[in-house]
Write a protein that holds these residues in place. Structure first.
Motif, PDB file in Angstrom:
ATOM      1  N   GLN A   1       7.863 -20.101  25.052  1.00  0.00           N
ATOM      2  CA  GLN A   1       8.051 -20.324  23.659  1.00  0.00           C
ATOM      3  C   GLN A   1       7.725 -21.866  23.379  1.00  0.00           C
ATOM      4  OE1 GLN A   1      11.947 -18.766  22.159  1.00  0.00           O
ATOM      5  NE2 GLN A   1      11.323 -16.829  22.832  1.00  0.00           N
TER       6      GLN A   1
ATOM      7  N   SER B   1       5.562 -24.955  22.863  1.00  0.00           N
ATOM      8  CA  SER B   1       4.403 -24.994  22.032  1.00  0.00           C
ATOM      9  C   SER B   1       3.289 -25.500  23.067  1.00  0.00           C
ATOM     10  CB  SER B   1       4.335 -25.981  21.063  1.00  0.00           C
ATOM     11  OG  SER B   1       4.798 -27.243  21.508  1.00  0.00           O
TER      12      SER B   1
ATOM     13  N   LEU C   1       0.003 -20.553  22.115  1.00  0.00           N
ATOM     14  CA  LEU C   1      -0.407 -21.865  22.049  1.00  0.00           C
ATOM     15  C   LEU C   1      -1.846 -21.985  21.309  1.00  0.00           C
ATOM     16  CD1 LEU C   1      -0.587 -24.270  24.285  1.00  0.00           C
ATOM     17  CD2 LEU C   1      -3.141 -23.369  24.573  1.00  0.00           C
TER      18      LEU C   1
END
Lengths: 157, 177
Positions: free
Chosen positions: A88, A90, B173
């Protein structure tokens, strides 16, 4: 997936045509109705056969030259729960549990991080280390120093 | 996978690729402000409709023709490696398997050539570790990937260490341009 879906995948795997009506162009090439092509692509997106549709940037060209494969030796009982948390973050693009290959390779959790500098990549790795805590026994970062080959999906025989 | 699906060689093969060593030479092709907006907005969510470039362009305050031209230019410059649907090979019955080798410098380039010649090898990177070559074998069956790995082992005499994924953790992402 049926034979028409596979034909669609083959037609799209080099990319979408750069034409004003790209789905219509594919439909024409395959002898299908454009509505059918779009419905099938929508269905593949829903089912996860297509991860996403859009541009795929070259990390290096955007300045992401510090692409580190961070690898972690995490106790087996905790690796799945902790892996979910790492995925999780980024800055993590891929996160997998994989087998160890002792003694050469003691690591069972892989997380790719993308940064513009190695200092930043190290800072990201530090964030991962903080989450893993004492469940992690050892770790490393492997930087890619050269991209030797990168092709899109190829299917067929 | 269906036998009717025939091999297709992607046009990406001939596109210039940018590695760390070539970054300086590629400065002039780095994306401009429009390109950055485009890259940041459309790493996913490209529309599925009759005129998707027109819809996407209006979200970026561009016109359709300009958007198509920019994507084309970014592909040619190697700033983008792909444009279109990104497929999940596993969901089509395909597999991809990570593997690594530990090679002496004196034989490195020769082995890279052999590895890259295998159509099943999709990605290949040099990494700084005792395991200094890392690649991904992708095909519609595990047997095909295994055959490619076994071929590399038999020709080079070096082991190919397999790292099949045992669990994939969800990620989301996006690279900021």
């Amino acid at each position: 997936m049926d034979a028409t879906d596979f034909a669609l995948v083959t037609a799209c795997q080099a990319g979408l045509p750069l034409k004003p009506r790209p789905y219509h162009a594919i439909a024409e090439q395959l002898g299908l109705a454009p509505e059918d092509v779009m419905a099938r692509i929508n269905a593949m997106l829903e089912s996860g056969v297509i991860r996403r549709i859009g541009v795929v940037p070259n990390h290096y060209a955007l300045g992401y030259t510090a692409n580190g494969m961070t690898v972690w030796d995490v106790v087996d009982e905790k690796v799945d729960e902790l892996g979910e948390q790492i995925g999780q973050l980024s800055f993590v693009s891929h996160c997998y549990r994989r087998p160890r290959r002792p003694p050469l390779w003691p690591y069972n959790l892989f997380a790719m991080v993308h940064a513009k500098t190695r200092a930043q990549a190290q800072a990201y790795a530090d964030q991962i280390a903080a989450i893993l805590g004492e469940a992690c026994r050892q770790s490393d970062i492997l930087y890619s120093s050269r991209m030797l080959k990168k092709t899109g999906l190829r299917i067929g025989d | 996978m269906s036998d009717s699906v025939r091999k297709l060689t992607t046009s990406h093969e001939t596109r210039p690729r940018i590695g760390e060593g070539q970054i300086a030479a590629q400065q002039e092709t780095l994306p401009n402000e429009i390109d950055r907006r485009l890259i940041n907005a459309f790493q996913g969510g490209f529309p599925i409709c009759e005129r998707p470039f027109q819809v996407a362009a209006s979200a970026l305050n561009l016109d359709e023709e300009t958007l198509i031209a920019r994507i084309d230019a970014l592909l040619k410059a190697g700033v983008l490696t792909r444009f279109g649907p990104l497929f999940n090979a596993e969901r089509m019955g395909g597999v991809n398997i990570l593997a690594a080798m530990s090679l002496p410098q004196s034989e490195f380039e020769q082995v890279v050539k052999l590895v890259n010649l295998q159509p099943e090898i999709a990605h290949n990177y040099r990494r700084e570790h005792a395991l200094n070559l890392w690649f991904v074998g992708a095909a519609e069956t595990p047997e095909k990937v295994e055959a490619a790995f076994a071929h590399i082992e038999s020709v080079t005499g070096y082991p190919v260490y397999r790292f099949p994924k045992q669990h994939e953790f969800f990620v989301e992402l996006k690279l900021e341009a």
